[in-house]
Motif scaffolding. Structure first.
Motif, PDB file in Angstrom:
ATOM      1  N   LEU A 106       0.803  -1.227   0.000  1.00 29.69           N
ATOM      2  CA  LEU A 106       0.000   0.000   0.000  1.00 29.69           C
ATOM      3  C   LEU A 106       0.836   1.276   0.000  1.00 29.69           C
ATOM      4  CD1 LEU A 106      -2.914  -0.951   2.443  1.00 29.69           C
ATOM      5  CD2 LEU A 106      -2.754  -1.252  -0.037  1.00 29.69           C
ATOM      6  N   ARG A 107       2.152   1.169  -0.118  1.00 25.51           N
ATOM      7  CA  ARG A 107       2.978   2.375  -0.279  1.00 25.51           C
ATOM      8  C   ARG A 107       2.845   2.866  -1.716  1.00 25.51           C
ATOM      9  NH1 ARG A 107       8.849   1.552   1.091  1.00 25.51           N
ATOM     10  NH2 ARG A 107       8.908   3.770   1.596  1.00 25.51           N
ATOM     11  N   LYS A 108       2.931   4.184  -1.877  1.00 30.03           N
ATOM     12  CA  LYS A 108       2.713   4.794  -3.185  1.00 30.03           C
ATOM     13  C   LYS A 108       4.022   5.382  -3.697  1.00 30.03           C
ATOM     14  CE  LYS A 108      -0.601   6.852  -1.003  1.00 30.03           C
ATOM     15  NZ  LYS A 108      -1.752   7.678  -0.568  1.00 30.03           N
ATOM     16  N   ASP A 115       5.639   7.822   5.374  1.00 32.54           N
ATOM     17  CA  ASP A 115       6.438   7.140   4.353  1.00 32.54           C
ATOM     18  C   ASP A 115       5.579   6.238   3.470  1.00 32.54           C
ATOM     19  OD1 ASP A 115       8.719   6.600   2.931  1.00 32.54           O
ATOM     20  OD2 ASP A 115       9.419   5.008   4.262  1.00 32.54           O
ATOM     21  N   THR A 116       4.317   6.626   3.268  1.00 37.65           N
ATOM     22  CA  THR A 116       3.478   5.887   2.326  1.00 37.65           C
ATOM     23  C   THR A 116       3.449   6.554   0.960  1.00 37.65           C
ATOM     24  OG1 THR A 116       1.518   7.061   3.152  1.00 37.65           O
ATOM     25  CG2 THR A 116       2.005   4.925   4.129  1.00 37.65           C
ATOM     26  N   PHE A 117       3.964   7.776   0.854  1.00 38.65           N
ATOM     27  CA  PHE A 117       4.142   8.471  -0.424  1.00 38.65           C
ATOM     28  C   PHE A 117       5.633   8.758  -0.532  1.00 38.65           C
ATOM     29  CE2 PHE A 117       2.132  11.181  -3.771  1.00 38.65           C
ATOM     30  CZ  PHE A 117       3.281  11.781  -4.245  1.00 38.65           C
ATOM     31  N   TYR A 118       6.310   8.158  -1.513  1.00 46.38           N
ATOM     32  CA  TYR A 118       7.763   8.305  -1.549  1.00 46.38           C
ATOM     33  C   TYR A 118       8.279   8.321  -2.984  1.00 46.38           C
ATOM     34  CZ  TYR A 118       8.272   3.237  -2.403  1.00 46.38           C
ATOM     35  OH  TYR A 118       8.222   1.980  -2.944  1.00 46.38           O
ATOM     36  N   ALA A 167       0.489  18.731  -8.803  1.00 46.07           N
ATOM     37  CA  ALA A 167       0.309  17.436  -9.454  1.00 46.07           C
ATOM     38  C   ALA A 167       0.523  16.288  -8.472  1.00 46.07           C
ATOM     39  CB  ALA A 167       1.285  17.305 -10.633  1.00 46.07           C
ATOM     40  N   ALA A 168       1.500  16.433  -7.565  1.00 50.92           N
ATOM     41  CA  ALA A 168       1.749  15.387  -6.567  1.00 50.92           C
ATOM     42  C   ALA A 168       0.560  15.225  -5.629  1.00 50.92           C
ATOM     43  CB  ALA A 168       3.009  15.719  -5.771  1.00 50.92           C
ATOM     44  N   VAL A 169       0.005  16.344  -5.178  1.00 50.53           N
ATOM     45  CA  VAL A 169      -1.147  16.285  -4.270  1.00 50.53           C
ATOM     46  C   VAL A 169      -2.358  15.682  -4.988  1.00 50.53           C
ATOM     47  CG1 VAL A 169      -2.746  17.657  -2.885  1.00 50.53           C
ATOM     48  CG2 VAL A 169      -0.321  18.214  -2.886  1.00 50.53           C
ATOM     49  N   LEU A 170      -2.555  16.041  -6.250  1.00 49.00           N
ATOM     50  CA  LEU A 170      -3.658  15.465  -7.021  1.00 49.00           C
ATOM     51  C   LEU A 170      -3.476  13.961  -7.207  1.00 49.00           C
ATOM     52  CD1 LEU A 170      -4.132  18.272  -9.691  1.00 49.00           C
ATOM     53  CD2 LEU A 170      -5.862  17.535  -8.038  1.00 49.00           C
ATOM     54  N   ALA A 171      -2.241  13.522  -7.439  1.00 46.91           N
ATOM     55  CA  ALA A 171      -1.984  12.082  -7.581  1.00 46.91           C
ATOM     56  C   ALA A 171      -2.298  11.347  -6.284  1.00 46.91           C
ATOM     57  CB  ALA A 171      -0.528  11.853  -7.991  1.00 46.91           C
ATOM     58  N   ASP A 172      -1.867  11.930  -5.164  1.00 44.57           N
ATOM     59  CA  ASP A 172      -2.174  11.313  -3.867  1.00 44.57           C
ATOM     60  C   ASP A 172      -3.680  11.279  -3.637  1.00 44.57           C
ATOM     61  OD1 ASP A 172      -1.350  10.397  -1.107  1.00 44.57           O
ATOM     62  OD2 ASP A 172      -2.407  12.226  -0.578  1.00 44.57           O
ATOM     63  N   TYR A 173      -4.348  12.376  -3.992  1.00 41.17           N
ATOM     64  CA  TYR A 173      -5.811  12.437  -3.862  1.00 41.17           C
ATOM     65  C   TYR A 173      -6.467  11.330  -4.688  1.00 41.17           C
ATOM     66  CZ  TYR A 173     -10.558  14.160  -4.759  1.00 41.17           C
ATOM     67  OH  TYR A 173     -11.915  14.269  -4.905  1.00 41.17           O
ATOM     68  N   ALA A 174      -6.026  11.157  -5.947  1.00 41.31           N
ATOM     69  CA  ALA A 174      -6.607  10.127  -6.807  1.00 41.31           C
ATOM     70  C   ALA A 174      -6.432   8.744  -6.197  1.00 41.31           C
ATOM     71  CB  ALA A 174      -5.957  10.176  -8.189  1.00 41.31           C
TER      72      ALA A 174
END
Length: 517
Positions: free
Chosen positions: A341-343, A424-427, A474-481
């Motif tokens: 589940l890490r992105k 550390d789930t978005f890296y 763009a990074a925040v939108l990717a995390d949101y998606a």
């Protein structure tokens, strides 16, 4: 009996509703922990007292409990207990008179002054001073009023939340007192999903929209005039002056600093993650379309295809895109969710002065090759709306979310993005100076982390093409998606059966009725 039923039974049908809509909304939230950030003097504590009387007067089998109220000074404690006594009389409930008492304290040189109302149910409403030790061994509903101004809110919350184990509730109400205050941190923790809880927010103007000024006129015995309402509101804002944003608009003060620290972003960065940049000169858009599309396809085949082929097939894929045409960049930020589940970020694409159709071509080239693609989120403001709509038509409106980047959207999603970095789930953010600067470009503006209006440069403040936090958005939108619910469809590819097929695989990419990508 519900509060609404009680109020109707004690009110004349010709009189207005006793509680205004935002007061009813607050009472209507039933959660173990609920937190209300509010403007001053809108009567939220008064509404809380109405609910507390119903809870304390009810039998245990009907959900009744003892209520403990903690204010940060004696005056507000007395005001609250008097409001409870008024509500008990309004409901025509049998209740004891307000009783002043003394509780022993852990410090033998001190004592705890209390105000208590007892009910035949066996439950009580107890108003007392703000000390964490006061709650030890208690059980029931805890109301912490003007929480931001309590001396040790963190410890008080720790003691109060222990009551949840046996079915209690904790209601936290306050105006703000700065961004570093434990009350604001509690709200951000709930927004970030670090702590379970329900949030409520009521700025002064929203209370006015729900009839606050009309209620003031009724209380003062004067006739309500709509034309006088705006002047009254302005007078209130003038009274608070520079403090009005915090006191009335639910905006914690002392903001303006960087939302994400350099140390945090650098910890999540990776030098091996590439940033692919495509820029065309001014006037390029006047070239014939088929030549431009061939140029972009060649660039995709040479630069993107190897990176896309390197992504494992057992991941789920998402993306976020911030759109720009001539001034700002367009940034496409793919994101893959692994088994744990890490992105992870496989690469980032930056497009400068790339015509609309080529942006659509490059975007489709990426999306169609992302393994197990589930969801994308686009900045759909301005000209980005058209590109986002075209993408949604191509890949499905259920998979392409068209996002309007409002203050409310930032308020709800920036804490979650920060939490993903901290956990550390978005890296694998590209270790690129410009990308890192964009990710760190978020500033706390009026209590909300967002990109300020001022633009920065790629090569310093005095030269170079402009940037506006594009990669960060763009990074925040990717995390949101990656956090949205999606519908997953299973399918098996059927070999082409003839020229009537809408989509066939070709040597140069995927060919559809919109061209090649």
């Amino acid at each position: 009996m519900s509060l609404e039923t009680q109020l109707k039974s004690t009110a004349n049908l010709d009189t207005p509703a006793v509680l205004l809509e935002y007061q009813k909304d607050w009472i209507g939230i039933r959660a173990p922990l609920k937190v209300g950030e509010k403007s001053r003097r809108i009567g939220l504590t008064w509404a809380e007292a109405a609910d507390n009387v119903l809870v304390a007067s009810s039998e245990k089998k009907a959900g009744g409990q003892t209520v403990y109220y903690l204010g940060y000074n004696q005056d507000m404690t007395v005001e609250y207990i008097q409001a409870c006594a008024m509500w008990a009389r309004a409901y025509n409930y049998a209740a004891e008179e307000i009783e002043e008492g003394i509780w022993p304290d852990s410090d033998p040189d001190k004592h705890i002054k209390t105000y208590t109302i007892g009910f035949p149910s066996g439950h009580r409403i107890v108003a007392l001073t703000s000390r964490p030790s006061n709650l030890r061994g208690r059980q029931g509903v805890v109301v912490i009023d003007e929480a931001a101004f309590h001396q040790d809110l963190a410890e008080l919350l720790k003691a109060a939340l222990a009551l949840l184990i046996w079915g209690g509730e904790v209601h936290v109400i306050s105006t703000h007192d700065g961004t570093e205050n434990a009350f604001n941190e509690l709200i951000n923790d709930i927004r970030a999903g670090k702590r379970k809880g329900a949030l409520f927010r009521c700025p002064f103007r929203e209370a006015v929209d729900d009839g606050l000024y009309q209620r003031v006129c009724l209380r003062k015995g004067i006739e309500y005039r709509e034309e006088e309402e705006a002047a009254w509101v302005q007078d209130v804002y003038d009274f608070y002056g520079d403090a009005s944003e915090e006191e009335l608009d639910c905006v914690p003060s002392q903001g303006g600093g960087a939302f994400l620290s350099l140390a945090l972003v650098e910890q999540r960065s990776n030098r091996e993650v590439p940033v692919l940049r495509l820029a065309y000169p001014q006037g390029y858009e006047v070239q014939e379309e088929h030549i431009r599309l061939a140029d972009s396809l060649e660039w995709c085949e040479e630069n993107l295809l190897p990176l896309l082929n390197a992504i494992p097939l057992d991941v789920q894929s998402f993306y976020g895109m911030d759109f720009g045409r001539s001034g700002d960049l367009s940034v496409i930020w793919p994101l893959v969710k692994e088994q744990n589940l890490r992105k992870r970020t496989p690469f980032v694409v930056e497009l400068r002065n790339v015509p609309f159709k080529q942006q659509f071509q490059i975007k489709c080239y990426i999306i169609s090759r992302l393994p197990n693609f589930l969801k994308g989120a686009d900045d759909a403001r301005g000209n980005g709306s058209q590109l986002s709509e075209d993408t949604a038509i191509e890949f499905g409106f259920n998979r392409i979310e068209r996002v309007m980047l409002t203050e409310g959207w930032y308020r709800d999603n920036m804490p979650l993005f920060k939490a993903a970095l901290e956990d550390d789930t978005f890296y694998d953010i590209p270790a690129d100076k410009d990308v890192v600067s964009d990710v760190r470009a978020f500033r706390v503006v009026k209590g909300v982390a967002r990109i300020p209006e001022k633009r920065t440069n790629e090569k310093g403040e005095k030269s170079g093409p402009k940037r506006h936090g594009d990669a960060g958005i763009a990074a925040v939108l990717a995390d949101y998606a990656s956090r949205q619910d999606v519908e997953i469809f299973e399918f098996h590819r059927v070999p082409p059966s003839g020229s009537h097929d809408r989509t066939v695989q070709t040597g140069g990419g995927w060919r559809s009725n919109k061209g090649i990508w």
